[in-house]
Motif scaffolding. Structure first.
Motif, PDB file in Angstrom:
ATOM      1  N   TYR A  72       0.832  -1.207   0.000  1.00  0.00           N
ATOM      2  CA  TYR A  72       0.000   0.000   0.000  1.00  0.00           C
ATOM      3  C   TYR A  72       0.868   1.259   0.000  1.00  0.00           C
ATOM      4  CZ  TYR A  72      -3.852  -3.136   1.158  1.00  0.00           C
ATOM      5  OH  TYR A  72      -4.792  -4.137   1.127  1.00  0.00           O
ATOM      6  N   VAL A  73       1.957   1.227   0.751  1.00  0.00           N
ATOM      7  CA  VAL A  73       2.880   2.368   0.786  1.00  0.00           C
ATOM      8  C   VAL A  73       3.506   2.581  -0.588  1.00  0.00           C
ATOM      9  CG1 VAL A  73       5.037   3.229   1.764  1.00  0.00           C
ATOM     10  CG2 VAL A  73       3.366   2.115   3.246  1.00  0.00           C
ATOM     11  N   ASP A  74       3.947   1.495  -1.216  1.00  0.00           N
ATOM     12  CA  ASP A  74       4.559   1.596  -2.541  1.00  0.00           C
ATOM     13  C   ASP A  74       3.567   2.120  -3.578  1.00  0.00           C
ATOM     14  OD1 ASP A  74       6.904   0.664  -1.485  1.00  0.00           O
ATOM     15  OD2 ASP A  74       6.689  -1.380  -2.232  1.00  0.00           O
ATOM     16  N   ASN A  75       2.307   1.746  -3.431  1.00  0.00           N
ATOM     17  CA  ASN A  75       1.278   2.256  -4.347  1.00  0.00           C
ATOM     18  C   ASN A  75       1.167   3.772  -4.260  1.00  0.00           C
ATOM     19  OD1 ASN A  75       0.617  -0.249  -5.355  1.00  0.00           O
ATOM     20  ND2 ASN A  75      -1.136  -0.549  -4.018  1.00  0.00           N
ATOM     21  N   CYS A  76       1.176   4.304  -3.041  1.00  0.00           N
ATOM     22  CA  CYS A  76       1.085   5.755  -2.851  1.00  0.00           C
ATOM     23  C   CYS A  76       2.303   6.463  -3.423  1.00  0.00           C
ATOM     24  CB  CYS A  76       0.926   6.088  -1.369  1.00  0.00           C
ATOM     25  SG  CYS A  76      -0.716   5.701  -0.699  1.00  0.00           S
ATOM     26  N   LEU A  77       3.471   5.909  -3.171  1.00  0.00           N
ATOM     27  CA  LEU A  77       4.699   6.518  -3.683  1.00  0.00           C
ATOM     28  C   LEU A  77       4.698   6.507  -5.208  1.00  0.00           C
ATOM     29  CD1 LEU A  77       7.427   7.777  -2.936  1.00  0.00           C
ATOM     30  CD2 LEU A  77       8.409   5.480  -3.000  1.00  0.00           C
ATOM     31  N   ALA A  78       4.285   5.402  -5.803  1.00  0.00           N
ATOM     32  CA  ALA A  78       4.231   5.310  -7.262  1.00  0.00           C
ATOM     33  C   ALA A  78       3.228   6.304  -7.836  1.00  0.00           C
ATOM     34  CB  ALA A  78       3.866   3.886  -7.692  1.00  0.00           C
ATOM     35  N   HIS A  79       2.164   6.578  -7.077  1.00  0.00           N
ATOM     36  CA  HIS A  79       1.159   7.526  -7.568  1.00  0.00           C
ATOM     37  C   HIS A  79       1.715   8.956  -7.573  1.00  0.00           C
ATOM     38  CE1 HIS A  79      -2.843   8.392  -8.863  1.00  0.00           C
ATOM     39  NE2 HIS A  79      -3.074   9.229  -7.872  1.00  0.00           N
ATOM     40  N   TYR A  80       2.588   9.289  -6.638  1.00  0.00           N
ATOM     41  CA  TYR A  80       3.252  10.595  -6.684  1.00  0.00           C
ATOM     42  C   TYR A  80       4.147  10.690  -7.914  1.00  0.00           C
ATOM     43  CZ  TYR A  80       1.722  12.161  -2.054  1.00  0.00           C
ATOM     44  OH  TYR A  80       0.964  12.587  -0.989  1.00  0.00           O
ATOM     45  N   ASP A  81       4.758   9.578  -8.303  1.00  0.00           N
ATOM     46  CA  ASP A  81       5.575   9.573  -9.520  1.00  0.00           C
ATOM     47  C   ASP A  81       4.724   9.910 -10.736  1.00  0.00           C
ATOM     48  OD1 ASP A  81       7.684   8.812  -7.942  1.00  0.00           O
ATOM     49  OD2 ASP A  81       7.641   6.700  -8.524  1.00  0.00           O
ATOM     50  N   VAL A  82       3.465   9.467 -10.728  1.00  0.00           N
ATOM     51  CA  VAL A  82       2.567   9.729 -11.856  1.00  0.00           C
ATOM     52  C   VAL A  82       2.334  11.227 -12.029  1.00  0.00           C
ATOM     53  CG1 VAL A  82       0.204   9.443 -12.717  1.00  0.00           C
ATOM     54  CG2 VAL A  82       1.418   7.491 -11.754  1.00  0.00           C
ATOM     55  N   VAL A  83       2.052  11.934 -10.930  1.00  0.00           N
ATOM     56  CA  VAL A  83       1.774  13.373 -11.056  1.00  0.00           C
ATOM     57  C   VAL A  83       3.035  14.140 -11.436  1.00  0.00           C
ATOM     58  CG1 VAL A  83       2.199  14.137  -8.663  1.00  0.00           C
ATOM     59  CG2 VAL A  83       0.430  15.238 -10.024  1.00  0.00           C
ATOM     60  N   MET A  84       4.208  13.667 -11.007  1.00  0.00           N
ATOM     61  CA  MET A  84       5.449  14.310 -11.423  1.00  0.00           C
ATOM     62  C   MET A  84       5.642  14.173 -12.935  1.00  0.00           C
ATOM     63  SD  MET A  84       6.711  15.713  -8.761  1.00  0.00           S
ATOM     64  CE  MET A  84       6.601  15.617  -6.965  1.00  0.00           C
ATOM     65  N   ASN A  85       5.287  13.019 -13.470  1.00  0.00           N
ATOM     66  CA  ASN A  85       5.383  12.813 -14.918  1.00  0.00           C
ATOM     67  C   ASN A  85       4.390  13.700 -15.670  1.00  0.00           C
ATOM     68  OD1 ASN A  85       7.412  10.881 -14.722  1.00  0.00           O
ATOM     69  ND2 ASN A  85       5.971   9.181 -14.551  1.00  0.00           N
ATOM     70  N   LEU A  86       3.180  13.827 -15.120  1.00  0.00           N
ATOM     71  CA  LEU A  86       2.180  14.707 -15.732  1.00  0.00           C
ATOM     72  C   LEU A  86       2.680  16.150 -15.769  1.00  0.00           C
ATOM     73  CD1 LEU A  86      -1.155  13.389 -14.141  1.00  0.00           C
ATOM     74  CD2 LEU A  86      -0.495  13.245 -16.540  1.00  0.00           C
ATOM     75  N   LYS A  87       3.264  16.608 -14.682  1.00  0.00           N
ATOM     76  CA  LYS A  87       3.771  17.976 -14.617  1.00  0.00           C
ATOM     77  C   LYS A  87       4.931  18.165 -15.588  1.00  0.00           C
ATOM     78  CE  LYS A  87       4.151  20.028 -10.660  1.00  0.00           C
ATOM     79  NZ  LYS A  87       4.625  20.273  -9.285  1.00  0.00           N
ATOM     80  N   GLY A  88       5.765  17.139 -15.713  1.00  0.00           N
ATOM     81  CA  GLY A  88       6.882  17.229 -16.640  1.00  0.00           C
ATOM     82  C   GLY A  88       6.417  17.394 -18.070  1.00  0.00           C
ATOM     83  N   MET A  89       5.285  16.777 -18.414  1.00  0.00           N
ATOM     84  CA  MET A  89       4.748  16.883 -19.774  1.00  0.00           C
ATOM     85  C   MET A  89       4.241  18.294 -20.064  1.00  0.00           C
ATOM     86  SD  MET A  89       2.768  13.227 -19.864  1.00  0.00           S
ATOM     87  CE  MET A  89       1.648  13.802 -21.143  1.00  0.00           C
ATOM     88  N   VAL A  90       3.495  18.878 -19.142  1.00  0.00           N
ATOM     89  CA  VAL A  90       2.935  20.209 -19.397  1.00  0.00           C
ATOM     90  C   VAL A  90       4.003  21.287 -19.268  1.00  0.00           C
ATOM     91  CG1 VAL A  90       2.195  20.823 -17.050  1.00  0.00           C
ATOM     92  CG2 VAL A  90       0.866  21.605 -18.999  1.00  0.00           C
ATOM     93  N   ALA A  91       5.068  21.014 -18.508  1.00  0.00           N
ATOM     94  CA  ALA A  91       6.149  21.997 -18.361  1.00  0.00           C
ATOM     95  C   ALA A  91       6.833  22.264 -19.700  1.00  0.00           C
ATOM     96  CB  ALA A  91       7.174  21.514 -17.337  1.00  0.00           C
ATOM     97  N   LYS A  92       6.803  21.288 -20.595  1.00  0.00           N
ATOM     98  CA  LYS A  92       7.445  21.469 -21.900  1.00  0.00           C
ATOM     99  C   LYS A  92       6.746  22.529 -22.736  1.00  0.00           C
ATOM    100  CE  LYS A  92       8.842  16.582 -22.232  1.00  0.00           C
ATOM    101  NZ  LYS A  92       8.659  15.316 -23.015  1.00  0.00           N
ATOM    102  N   THR A  93       5.437  22.650 -22.585  1.00  0.00           N
ATOM    103  CA  THR A  93       4.663  23.529 -23.465  1.00  0.00           C
ATOM    104  C   THR A  93       3.989  24.699 -22.760  1.00  0.00           C
ATOM    105  OG1 THR A  93       2.776  22.040 -23.212  1.00  0.00           O
ATOM    106  CG2 THR A  93       4.203  21.662 -25.103  1.00  0.00           C
ATOM    107  N   ASP A  94       3.739  24.579 -21.463  1.00  0.00           N
ATOM    108  CA  ASP A  94       3.040  25.657 -20.748  1.00  0.00           C
ATOM    109  C   ASP A  94       3.507  25.717 -19.297  1.00  0.00           C
ATOM    110  OD1 ASP A  94       1.388  27.663 -19.924  1.00  0.00           O
ATOM    111  OD2 ASP A  94      -0.468  26.753 -20.666  1.00  0.00           O
ATOM    112  N   VAL A  95       4.768  26.050 -19.105  1.00  0.00           N
ATOM    113  CA  VAL A  95       5.331  26.083 -17.760  1.00  0.00           C
ATOM    114  C   VAL A  95       4.668  27.158 -16.907  1.00  0.00           C
ATOM    115  CG1 VAL A  95       7.192  27.699 -18.342  1.00  0.00           C
ATOM    116  CG2 VAL A  95       7.504  26.050 -16.477  1.00  0.00           C
ATOM    117  N   PHE A  96       4.144  28.217 -17.554  1.00  0.00           N
ATOM    118  CA  PHE A  96       3.502  29.288 -16.791  1.00  0.00           C
ATOM    119  C   PHE A  96       2.248  28.790 -16.075  1.00  0.00           C
ATOM    120  CE2 PHE A  96       5.868  31.751 -19.968  1.00  0.00           C
ATOM    121  CZ  PHE A  96       6.558  32.595 -19.129  1.00  0.00           C
ATOM    122  N   HIS A  97       1.593  27.800 -16.644  1.00  0.00           N
ATOM    123  CA  HIS A  97       0.396  27.258 -15.993  1.00  0.00           C
ATOM    124  C   HIS A  97       0.767  26.615 -14.658  1.00  0.00           C
ATOM    125  CE1 HIS A  97      -3.672  25.770 -15.723  1.00  0.00           C
ATOM    126  NE2 HIS A  97      -3.239  24.530 -15.560  1.00  0.00           N
TER     127      HIS A  97
END
Length: 318
Positions: free
Chosen positions: A137-162
């Motif tokens: 369960y702990v690993d699931n939560c940690l992996a889910h934080y990795d998901v949002v970091m990846n999402l942010k990395g994608m939008v940072a390429k095109t709209d970092v101001f957002h």
């Protein structure tokens, strides 16, 4: 002759003793063995589910990247909750880009999934599951934080101001925003009291993490301040009187654009620092402490969102 018979009987008795069957385990031992087998079976099932969830997250991110590429190629964007394209774009003005709108939708889904994982983790802690089962369960939560970091990395390429504006966060969360997210050193302060007691080695590890995190934050903040000052000096290097000299003006804008492009690097470094801090905490703490850590983080941001809702719903004097 009698002596030979006696010698013959000795070995026969020993042989019979060696071939006696094993003793039947007592009921307590049998029950413990059955419980161990059941725990191992559940652990294997959870591990399988965890691996499937990671694979599902990877596929979801790939699909999201494809959706972004397709939306950009078709000139489509979101406005007022609807996806618009073609001639409608001539009549609708959107405040955010396509990538930012898709990110906001995916972040909302991420929050819903985060709430579900947090509820599962809280139930696992309350049931006092063994550490080997709780770890999943702990690993699931940690992996889910990795998901949002990846999402942010994608939008940072095109709209970092957002990301920097924090418009994807609630008002109360924006009060504590630092370079598109939370300040990791402050998060460490918040959760320390929730994970006690700590061993001396853990205290040293967390203190070291706190210091290195603060130093990295300070370095990034100074770098961003320098960028702001340099950017301001660049766009005011010529007279601000109107009309401006167009040749100088375009030169200033080109230089400012080059400098502004480094903002993405600052946000990425800040996100990397946030990512590293969560993983370092996970390494320093025991499984049960890490569980309390992630529950405390989730509760902290939940309360900030609740505060935002109360603020927006407050009575207002006309």
């Amino acid at each position: 002759m009698v002596q030979r018979e006696g010698n013959r009987k000795g070995p026969i008795t020993a042989s019979n003793s060696e071939h006696e069957g094993p003793k039947t385990p007592d009921p307590k031992t049998l029950r413990r063995l059955a419980q161990n087998r059941e725990a191992a079976r559940k652990s294997r099932l959870r591990k399988k589910a965890y691996v499937q969830q990671l694979e599902s997250s990877r596929i979801k991110l790939t699909q999201l990247e494809q959706e972004l590429q397709r939306a950009r190629s078709q000139g489509m964007f979101f406005s007022g909750g609807g996806l618009l394209g073609g001639d409608q774009n001539l009549h609708v003005i959107s405040n955010i880009s396509t990538d930012a709108a898709v990110f906001d939708m995916e972040y909302t889904r991420w929050l819903e999934e985060h709430h579900r994982l947090t509820c599962e983790l809280r139930a696992a802690v309350q049931e006092h599951l063994p550490e080997n089962e709780l770890r999943m369960y702990v690993d699931n939560c940690l992996a889910h934080y990795d998901v949002v970091m990846n999402l942010k990395g994608m939008v940072a390429k095109t709209d970092v101001f957002h990301l920097v504006s924090g418009m994807w966060k609630t008002p109360a969360e924006r009060c504590f925003l630092w370079m598109g997210g939370f300040r990791p050193s402050e998060l460490i302060k918040i959760i320390v009291s929730q994970i006690e007691p700590l061993t001396e080695q853990q205290i040293l590890g967390i203190c070291g993490l706190q210091q290195s995190t603060q130093e990295a934050e300070e370095a990034l903040s100074q770098g961003l301040d320098s960028l702001n000052q340099s950017l301001s000096e660049t766009i005011t290097s010529d007279s601000l009187s109107s009309p401006p000299n167009m040749a100088n003006y375009m030169g200033q804008m080109a230089m400012a654009m080059n400098k502004l492009s480094t903002l993405e690097g600052f946000v990425r470094q800040a996100d990397n620092l946030r990512h590293q801090t969560l993983h370092r905490l996970h390494q320093v703490l025991t499984t049960r402490q890490a569980a309390r850590c992630f529950l405390a983080i989730a509760e902290y941001f939940h309360r900030l969102r609740a505060l935002s809702s109360l603020w927006l719903a407050r009575p207002r004097q006309e």
